[in-house]
Scaffold this active site. Structure first.
Site, mmCIF file in Angstrom:
data_model
loop_
_atom_site.group_PDB
_atom_site.id
_atom_site.type_symbol
_atom_site.label_atom_id
_atom_site.label_comp_id
_atom_site.label_asym_id
_atom_site.label_seq_id
_atom_site.Cartn_x
_atom_site.Cartn_y
_atom_site.Cartn_z
ATOM 1 N N ASN A 159 0.857 -1.187 0.000
ATOM 2 C CA ASN A 159 0.000 0.000 0.000
ATOM 3 C C ASN A 159 0.900 1.247 0.000
ATOM 4 O O ASN A 159 1.690 1.441 0.928
ATOM 5 C CB ASN A 159 -0.890 -0.054 1.254
ATOM 6 C CG ASN A 159 -1.802 1.145 1.364
ATOM 7 O OD1 ASN A 159 -1.406 2.271 1.072
ATOM 8 N ND2 ASN A 159 -3.019 0.920 1.800
ATOM 9 N N HIS A 206 1.081 6.109 1.902
ATOM 10 C CA HIS A 206 1.875 7.014 2.737
ATOM 11 C C HIS A 206 3.105 7.574 2.027
ATOM 12 O O HIS A 206 3.760 8.473 2.552
ATOM 13 C CB HIS A 206 2.193 6.362 4.079
ATOM 14 C CG HIS A 206 0.916 6.143 4.833
ATOM 15 N ND1 HIS A 206 0.078 7.182 5.169
ATOM 16 C CD2 HIS A 206 0.290 5.019 5.222
ATOM 17 C CE1 HIS A 206 -1.000 6.697 5.770
ATOM 18 N NE2 HIS A 206 -0.903 5.391 5.812
ATOM 19 N N HIS A 233 -5.592 3.653 -1.602
ATOM 20 C CA HIS A 233 -6.904 4.033 -1.057
ATOM 21 C C HIS A 233 -7.173 5.477 -1.458
ATOM 22 O O HIS A 233 -6.485 6.386 -0.997
ATOM 23 C CB HIS A 233 -6.867 3.882 0.470
ATOM 24 C CG HIS A 233 -8.176 4.144 1.147
ATOM 25 N ND1 HIS A 233 -8.346 4.002 2.502
ATOM 26 C CD2 HIS A 233 -9.389 4.545 0.673
ATOM 27 C CE1 HIS A 233 -9.596 4.292 2.828
ATOM 28 N NE2 HIS A 233 -10.235 4.632 1.734
ATOM 29 N N ARG A 250 -9.294 8.341 -0.841
ATOM 30 C CA ARG A 250 -10.278 8.758 0.157
ATOM 31 C C ARG A 250 -11.075 9.938 -0.366
ATOM 32 O O ARG A 250 -10.605 10.701 -1.216
ATOM 33 C CB ARG A 250 -9.580 9.132 1.464
ATOM 34 C CG ARG A 250 -8.823 7.983 2.109
ATOM 35 C CD ARG A 250 -8.238 8.398 3.444
ATOM 36 N NE ARG A 250 -9.256 8.479 4.461
ATOM 37 C CZ ARG A 250 -9.485 7.553 5.390
ATOM 38 N NH1 ARG A 250 -8.720 6.481 5.456
ATOM 39 N NH2 ARG A 250 -10.443 7.701 6.263
ATOM 40 N N ARG A 309 -6.696 12.849 1.067
ATOM 41 C CA ARG A 309 -5.618 13.281 1.970
ATOM 42 C C ARG A 309 -4.255 12.689 1.586
ATOM 43 O O ARG A 309 -3.231 13.221 1.945
ATOM 44 C CB ARG A 309 -5.945 12.943 3.422
ATOM 45 C CG ARG A 309 -5.877 11.488 3.742
ATOM 46 C CD ARG A 309 -6.005 11.242 5.220
ATOM 47 N NE ARG A 309 -7.379 11.447 5.665
ATOM 48 C CZ ARG A 309 -7.894 10.826 6.728
ATOM 49 N NH1 ARG A 309 -7.152 10.015 7.438
ATOM 50 N NH2 ARG A 309 -9.132 11.020 7.084
ATOM 51 N N GLU A 369 -8.631 0.408 -2.955
ATOM 52 C CA GLU A 369 -9.417 0.465 -1.724
ATOM 53 C C GLU A 369 -10.325 1.680 -1.794
ATOM 54 O O GLU A 369 -9.858 2.789 -2.083
ATOM 55 C CB GLU A 369 -8.441 0.686 -0.564
ATOM 56 C CG GLU A 369 -8.329 -0.444 0.402
ATOM 57 C CD GLU A 369 -7.403 -0.041 1.516
ATOM 58 O OE1 GLU A 369 -6.298 -0.595 1.521
ATOM 59 O OE2 GLU A 369 -7.743 0.832 2.325
ATOM 60 N N THR A 373 -8.398 3.556 8.405
ATOM 61 C CA THR A 373 -9.619 2.751 8.467
ATOM 62 C C THR A 373 -9.722 2.120 9.852
ATOM 63 O O THR A 373 -8.805 1.439 10.293
ATOM 64 C CB THR A 373 -9.575 1.651 7.378
ATOM 65 O OG1 THR A 373 -9.071 2.239 6.183
ATOM 66 C CG2 THR A 373 -10.944 1.077 7.132
ATOM 67 N N GLU A 410 -11.327 -9.202 3.128
ATOM 68 C CA GLU A 410 -10.017 -8.893 3.702
ATOM 69 C C GLU A 410 -10.223 -8.805 5.200
ATOM 70 O O GLU A 410 -10.927 -7.912 5.690
ATOM 71 C CB GLU A 410 -9.456 -7.583 3.151
ATOM 72 C CG GLU A 410 -8.079 -7.298 3.756
ATOM 73 C CD GLU A 410 -7.418 -6.042 3.230
ATOM 74 O OE1 GLU A 410 -7.523 -5.755 2.023
ATOM 75 O OE2 GLU A 410 -6.787 -5.342 4.051
ATOM 76 N N HIS A 451 -3.863 -4.794 7.794
ATOM 77 C CA HIS A 451 -3.964 -3.639 8.688
ATOM 78 C C HIS A 451 -3.031 -3.794 9.869
ATOM 79 O O HIS A 451 -3.103 -4.768 10.599
ATOM 80 C CB HIS A 451 -5.390 -3.366 9.198
ATOM 81 C CG HIS A 451 -5.604 -1.892 9.416
ATOM 82 N ND1 HIS A 451 -5.111 -1.228 10.498
ATOM 83 C CD2 HIS A 451 -6.186 -0.956 8.630
ATOM 84 C CE1 HIS A 451 -5.412 0.056 10.382
ATOM 85 N NE2 HIS A 451 -6.054 0.255 9.265
HETATM 86 N N1 PXP Z 1 -6.200 -2.996 4.422
HETATM 87 C C1 PXP Z 1 -7.088 -1.980 4.495
HETATM 88 C C2 PXP Z 1 -8.492 -2.260 4.107
HETATM 89 C C3 PXP Z 1 -6.696 -0.690 4.911
HETATM 90 O O1 PXP Z 1 -7.596 0.295 4.981
HETATM 91 C C4 PXP Z 1 -5.343 -0.469 5.212
HETATM 92 C C5 PXP Z 1 -4.887 0.907 5.585
HETATM 93 O O2 PXP Z 1 -5.009 1.743 4.486
HETATM 94 C C6 PXP Z 1 -4.449 -1.545 5.100
HETATM 95 C C7 PXP Z 1 -4.907 -2.803 4.730
HETATM 96 C C8 PXP Z 1 -2.998 -1.403 5.393
HETATM 97 O O3 PXP Z 1 -2.845 -1.096 6.741
HETATM 98 P P1 PXP Z 1 -1.444 -0.552 7.250
HETATM 99 O O4 PXP Z 1 -1.219 0.754 6.554
HETATM 100 O O5 PXP Z 1 -1.654 -0.398 8.717
HETATM 101 O O6 PXP Z 1 -0.423 -1.577 6.898
#
Ligand code: PXP
Length: 243
Positions: free
Chosen positions: A9, A12, A45, A47, A51, A72, A103, A153, A192
């Site tokens: 992901n 960030h 993701h 949003r 952001r 996402e 989330t 998920e 997550h």
């Molecule tokens: N899965 C989902 C559905 C999420 O919303 C997120 C955070 O954007 C993640 C996985 C990844 O989580 P993390 O950034 O804490 O690794």
């Protein structure tokens, strides 16, 4: 043993870029580097408040990165229309609150309005494979299957971010979620809050076929570099899978 994919992901990377309003670091470039280092897919993701990831990031990753994208998104008209236009191979439907830092929990499929079912149907009609981010709760998982999701998920945040002493209990809860997904005929993804310390327990669950990792992976890259971190995660996953 089923293959277990790592989806990175890159939200960030965009958070860092947006801190100065310029173009660096670029989430498209990060996606390219992550895939070259062995990641199996890229998660983003988009949003409502934009952001981190912006529309253009998503369009570019879809067009320029030759690896499966997992989009996402909240189940809103705006996001469903976006997905229908760019047609990512995977979408993960998540709950979204404006004030949250990330989330906060799984989608409440049992109490969702009729638009969730419509969103799944429209995404499927656009050839998108739909997963739903969900708590390890059998009734929620059955409801996800009933509205046509292909996968769930599992929300691993409570396990990964809670007290270490509570992890065995949380793992047992996740295992029960994996079993419920199998009974419901759903593919099982997880994510997550995962880090070097917690990924192996999840990777040992053989029904889990994809893990999505963002915040730890991107922030650890500040110290070690993105290719090194991706390779370390892939090695941890491979070792857990063989064990
Ligand atoms: N899965 C989902 C559905 C999420 O919303 C997120 C955070 O954007 C993640 C996985 C990844 O989580 P993390 O950034 O804490 O690794």
């Amino acid at each position: 043993m089923k293959h277990l994919d790592l989806s990175v992901n890159v939200d960030h990377v965009a958070t860092l870029r947006n801190a100065r309003g310029g173009t660096h670091p670029c989430p498209v470039e990060a996606s390219r580097i992550a895939i070259e280092a062995g990641a199996d897919g890229i998660t983003v993701h988009l949003r409502e408040d934009r952001r981190h990831i912006k529309d253009r990031d998503l369009e570019r990753i879809r067009a320029e990165i030759a690896a499966p994208m997992n989009f996402e998104m909240a189940a809103t008209e705006e996001m469903v229309a976006f997905a229908e236009r760019i047609r990512p191979p995977y979408c993960c439907l998540v709950p979204e609150k404006r004030a949250e830092l990330t989330t906060e929990g799984g989608l409440d499929v049992l109490r969702a309005g009729p638009f969730l079912r419509e969103a799944v149907a429209r995404l499927r009609a656009a050839d998108v494979r739909v997963s739903i981010f969900i708590e390890a709760d059998a009734a929620q998982i059955e409801a996800a299957a009933a509205i046509g999701a292909l996968a769930i998920e599992l929300h691993t945040g409570t396990y990964a971010e809670g007290p270490v002493a509570d992890r065995p209990r949380q793992l047992a809860r996740l295992q029960a979620g994996v079993a419920a997904a199998r009974r419901a005929g759903l593919l099982c993804h997880a994510g997550h809050g995962l880090s070097y310390d917690t990924v192996s327990d999840i990777a040992r669950m053989e029904e889990v076929t994809e893990i999505s990792i963002g915040h730890f992976l991107i922030s650890q890259s500040v110290f070690e570099g993105l290719p090194v971190v991706v390779r370390r995660f892939k090695a941890l996953i491979a070792a857990a899978r063989q064990a």
